[in-house]
Design a protein around this motif. Structure first.
Motif, PDB file in Angstrom:
ATOM      1  N   UNK A 669       0.830  -1.211   0.000  1.00 18.28           N
ATOM      2  CA  UNK A 669       0.000   0.000   0.000  1.00 18.28           C
ATOM      3  C   UNK A 669       0.863   1.259   0.000  1.00 18.28           C
ATOM      4  N   UNK A 670       2.068   1.185   0.589  1.00 15.04           N
ATOM      5  CA  UNK A 670       2.965   2.333   0.498  1.00 15.04           C
ATOM      6  C   UNK A 670       3.439   2.509  -0.946  1.00 15.04           C
ATOM      7  N   UNK A 671       3.666   1.398  -1.646  1.00 20.97           N
ATOM      8  CA  UNK A 671       4.070   1.479  -3.048  1.00 20.97           C
ATOM      9  C   UNK A 671       2.944   2.094  -3.884  1.00 20.97           C
ATOM     10  N   UNK A 672       1.681   1.720  -3.625  1.00 21.57           N
ATOM     11  CA  UNK A 672       0.555   2.344  -4.327  1.00 21.57           C
ATOM     12  C   UNK A 672       0.465   3.830  -3.993  1.00 21.57           C
ATOM     13  N   UNK A 673       0.820   4.179  -2.756  1.00 24.28           N
ATOM     14  CA  UNK A 673       0.753   5.582  -2.323  1.00 24.28           C
ATOM     15  C   UNK A 673       1.743   6.435  -3.115  1.00 24.28           C
ATOM     16  N   UNK A 674       2.997   5.961  -3.260  1.00 24.36           N
ATOM     17  CA  UNK A 674       3.987   6.767  -3.975  1.00 24.36           C
ATOM     18  C   UNK A 674       3.687   6.784  -5.482  1.00 24.36           C
ATOM     19  N   UNK A 675       3.071   5.728  -6.002  1.00 27.46           N
ATOM     20  CA  UNK A 675       2.686   5.727  -7.415  1.00 27.46           C
ATOM     21  C   UNK A 675       1.589   6.758  -7.671  1.00 27.46           C
ATOM     22  N   UNK A 676       0.668   6.847  -6.738  1.00 25.47           N
ATOM     23  CA  UNK A 676      -0.417   7.826  -6.888  1.00 25.47           C
ATOM     24  C   UNK A 676       0.120   9.244  -6.791  1.00 25.47           C
ATOM     25  N   UNK A 682      10.924   6.990  -6.319  1.00 25.53           N
ATOM     26  CA  UNK A 682      10.567   6.007  -5.303  1.00 25.53           C
ATOM     27  C   UNK A 682       9.965   4.760  -5.949  1.00 25.53           C
ATOM     28  N   UNK A 683       9.249   4.950  -7.035  1.00 23.25           N
ATOM     29  CA  UNK A 683       8.641   3.816  -7.734  1.00 23.25           C
ATOM     30  C   UNK A 683       9.720   2.878  -8.259  1.00 23.25           C
TER      31      UNK A 683
END
Length: 819
Positions: A669-676, A682-683
């Motif tokens: 979910x942190x990875x989805x957060x930085x993608x958004x 960071x991705x």
């Protein structure tokens, strides 16, 4: 001696009964049966030979269900003979018309001149030892009897001739002298004195009646063979064959005894008219208005049907009113009485809705009637869901058959959303609100089927637990929570009060609606978890299943990321935040739902200390790195320091993602957060760590659905070779060949962003994503759609235009001619 004057009361020879309408085989020898009944029985008798050409036979071929060849038909000990069956000579000789068996105090027949003379008159010979020829007394029966003896000699030997003759009436040829009126048919004493119908021997001579020579018309069988009507596969069907004088079947004429045919028809028509009047709409004003319907071409049937429909609607309204008025016991008693009187008509389509309405309003339908409804598929399908509930609560298998298609439909709907062709960050799997999701077809049907029945609710929960254990599909957990909240919306307290998870689910539903767990609701949720008493640990199984709902996991994970960001600004460690610890506790309980239900060990899983002391601080350091790099990029160029973005991730972080389920969920979910947030650095930094995760959570449908939606925000980066190589070659294509769901999500992404990808890279991806023979139809369809779109994007070949020639043609010069 003077001849006896012929009686004028009876017709001349042959002696037909007044009102006789036709020839009926064996009718003379039946007593106590009416014309209609005898005709019906003989026409349906398979042993009586008749013409195969039917007059009024039904179109479908009839089939006899029962064999009546062994049934005995009662025949009286005497044969009724019509008055006048003896010639005047025999009457003068003293032969009784009734015969010894019918005469009162009749003495036994004696052998004498009178007996000998009668025997000679019958046999035509004085030899008493000679076998006696037995003939029927009635001219019609004698006609049939004697023709049977002539048929074998006239019957053709070829099949074609037999087929032509079959079903054809015999030819009647005129000839012979006028038979004397004083020589009518004579009864034989053997017929009169207790005779039971014998087999009639052959008689090859034709019979002369009047000026015509008539052969026989039918083959005789024993009259005692049948006593009942045979049952046909078509009710009330009659095999009307070619019978002389048969004018049709008269309804109810069978039950009228001692009435001739004409009077029977009149009585039947009178009764029909009386029945019409008694059962019609008896309104004085209506009788004069009915002719107007005829003027408009409206059939009376249509009028009466409309009246019937209106009366049925009024009756349904009245039944519903009875179910609401008066005391409970009195109204239920009325409904039970009404059901008892009307249930026999439940299979009539016009009356069936009334019976079903009565059963619907009864809280307890008699068990006997429930079994009858359950045994009949049509009745079971037509009955209301209130009646079906009473059937289902004692038939779990039947209820499971009704619920199973709905559960399959629910799972299919969820999968269709995850693999939808519409990719958007604003409209994804978690966009609909909880109340909107509860208005779905499956949830509403299940809610209606359960009603207020606690037993049925428990059955559905057991079905969901079993399917969750069998498939590990978390959508069953979603349905469990949605079903409870749907019953909550309808205020069904009978179920909500007995479900220990009701208040917890209600509070969690509010958090899902807001997509965040605030401090107040966190305290309420913690109070429910702490309130589980000793001996009630099984409640944790249902609570864990509710927390395993993907919508609950999504809310808890997003709240955790938000709390970590707040802790970074507050310079506070994760272990010092009770709200964060509660979120981790509920995440751990939800992620361990399958293991808890499978092992039946209802204890909260222990949380690893390193998750709080090492993994979460490491994740907070990533947040700090992103923040520092973002601030540095905003500074003027002269004030920027040489701070490159870190490209290496700690090995401990990768290890946590591989071994700890809670850490993996939070990391994804942190990875989805930085993608958004469109943080490309960071991705690319964290993407390699997602190749190997706990139980391949990074390649689950829900995560890939959200990831493809967020990648649309980085659409411009797909033109870069480095970004596409890291995303496709380094992540997607590593498992695409062994995971079909990943293959489908990649094709979905390219269908949406293919115009952003470099042509060379797109061509290589097209080759790499080509489906194999083992690929499913969904993959092949997506690939074909992608191929069609790529074909449309290819530029058409430029047309080659011919350059005009620069050489000018020489003008033609006329050749001079010599003179």
């Amino acid at each position: 001696m003077a001849a006896v004057k012929k009686s004028s009361l009876f017709p001349p020879d042959p002696h037909y009964i007044p009102g006789y309408e036709g020839f009926v085989p064996q009718y003379t020898y039946q007593f106590g049966e009416t014309f209609g009944k005898t005709t019906f029985r003989l026409l349906t008798d398979p042993s009586v030979r008749k013409s195969p050409h039917s007059l009024l036979a039904p179109l479908p071929k009839l089939r006899f269900i029962e064999d009546f060849t062994g049934t005995k038909h009662e025949v009286p000990d005497y044969i009724p003979v019509h008055p006048g069956d003896l010639s005047p000579r025999e009457a003068m000789a003293g032969v009784s018309t009734l015969g010894p068996a019918l005469e009162p105090n009749a003495p036994a027949p004696q052998q004498g001149r009178l007996g000998e003379r009668c025997a000679q008159a019958r046999t035509g010979s004085s030899d008493t030892a000679r076998p006696r020829e037995l003939r029927p007394s009635h001219p019609g029966l004698r006609l049939a009897y004697e023709y049977e003896q002539v048929i074998p000699s006239r019957r053709s030997t070829t099949p074609q001739a037999a087929e032509e003759k079959e079903g054809r009436l015999p030819d009647i040829t005129a000839g012979g002298a006028q038979r004397r009126a004083e020589a009518p048919c004579r009864p034989d004493p053997a017929y009169v004195q207790g005779w039971s119908f014998p087999s009639i021997p052959e008689i090859k001579q034709p019979v002369k009646i009047g000026s015509a020579t008539l052969p026989a018309v039918a083959e005789w069988v024993d009259a005692e063979s049948y006593n009942r009507f045979p049952r046909l596969d078509v009710p009330y069907a009659i095999q009307q064959k070619v019978t002389s004088g048969y004018t049709g079947y008269i309804p109810r004429y069978t039950w009228i005894t001692g009435v001739n045919y004409i009077q029977g028809v009149k009585d039947a028509m009178s009764e029909f008219d009386r029945n019409q009047k008694e059962n019609g709409v008896l309104l004085p004003s209506l009788q004069s208005a009915l002719p107007f319907l005829d003027l408009h071409g409206t059939p009376r049937l249509e009028f009466h049907q409309s009246v019937f429909d209106e009366l049925r609607e009024k009756l349904l309204e009245r039944v519903s009113a009875i179910a609401l008025e008066g005391k409970v016991e009195e109204r239920y008693k009325k409904l039970e009485d009404l059901l008892e009187k009307s249930f026999s008509l439940v299979k009539m389509p016009s009356i069936q809705p009334v019976v079903m309405c009565v059963m619907k309003h009864l809280p307890k339908v008699p068990e006997k009637k429930l079994k009858l409804v359950m045994a009949d598929k049509d009745l079971y399908k037509a009955c209301a869901v209130e009646v079906k509930r009473q059937i289902w609560q004692d038939n779990q298998a039947l209820f499971g058959d009704e619920v199973s298609p709905l559960l399959k439909q629910y799972i299919l709907e969820k999968e269709n959303i995850l693999f939808s062709s519409d990719i958007s960050v604003l409209h994804n799997f978690f966009t609909p609100s909880p109340k909107t999701r509860r208005q779905g077809e499956v949830v509403q049907k299940l809610t209606q089927m359960i009603g207020k029945n606690v037993k049925l609710y428990d059955m559905v929960l057991q079905f969901l637990r079993t399917l969750f254990l069998r498939t590990r599909n978390v959508h069953y957990c979603t349905l469990r929570a949605e079903l409870l909240m749907s019953l909550h919306d309808l205020d069904i307290s009978e179920i909500c009060t007995v479900d220990p998870c009701h208040k917890f689910t209600w509070c969690l539903d509010a958090c899902i609606r807001e997509k965040f767990v605030d401090n107040k609701r966190a305290r309420e949720l913690q109070g429910f978890l702490d309130g589980v008493k000793k001996g009630q640990e099984q409640v944790l199984g249902d609570l864990s299943m509710i927390l395993c709902d993907p919508f609950a996991i999504n809310t808890l994970a997003l709240s955790t990321i938000r709390h970590l960001q707040d802790l970074v600004g507050q310079d506070t460690l994760p272990r010092e935040s009770p709200d964060l610890l509660l979120l981790l506790r509920m995440l751990s309980l939800g992620q361990g739902a399958w293991d808890m239900i499978d092992s039946q060990v209802f204890k909260e899983p222990k949380m690893e200390a390193e998750l709080i002391t090492k993994f979460l601080p490491m994740l907070m350091s990533f947040v700090v790195d992103d923040h520092m790099f973002t601030v540095d990029q905003k500074l003027p160029s002269e004030e920027k320091g040489p701070i490159p973005y870190p490209s290496v991730i700690p090995e401990a972080f990768t290890k946590f993602l591989q071994e700890n389920r809670i850490a993996c969920e939070i990391g994804l979910y942190y990875f989805l957060h930085i993608t958004k947030l469109r943080n490309k650095n960071a991705f690319l930094r964290l993407l390699p760590a997602l190749v190997e995760t706990f139980s391949d959570l990074a390649f689950s449908d829900i995560f890939l659905h959200l990831l493809t939606g967020n990648l649309t925000l980085l659409g411009d980066e797909f033109a870069l070779e480095e970004f596409c190589t890291s995303l496709f070659d380094g992540f997607f294509l590593t498992v695409c060949s062994r995971k079909e769901n990943v293959h489908r999500h990649v094709l979905r992404l390219l269908l949406h962003l293919h115009h952003k990808v470099a042509p060379i890279k797109l061509e290589s991806l097209q080759k790499a994503l080509e489906p194999t023979k083992q690929s499913g139809e969904a993959v092949k369809e997506l690939y074909n759609q992608l191929t069609e779109k790529l074909e449309l994007r290819k530029p058409s070949p430029a047309e080659v235009t011919e350059t005009p020639s620069m050489e000018l043609p020489l003008p033609t010069v006329p050749t001079p001619t010599s003179r």
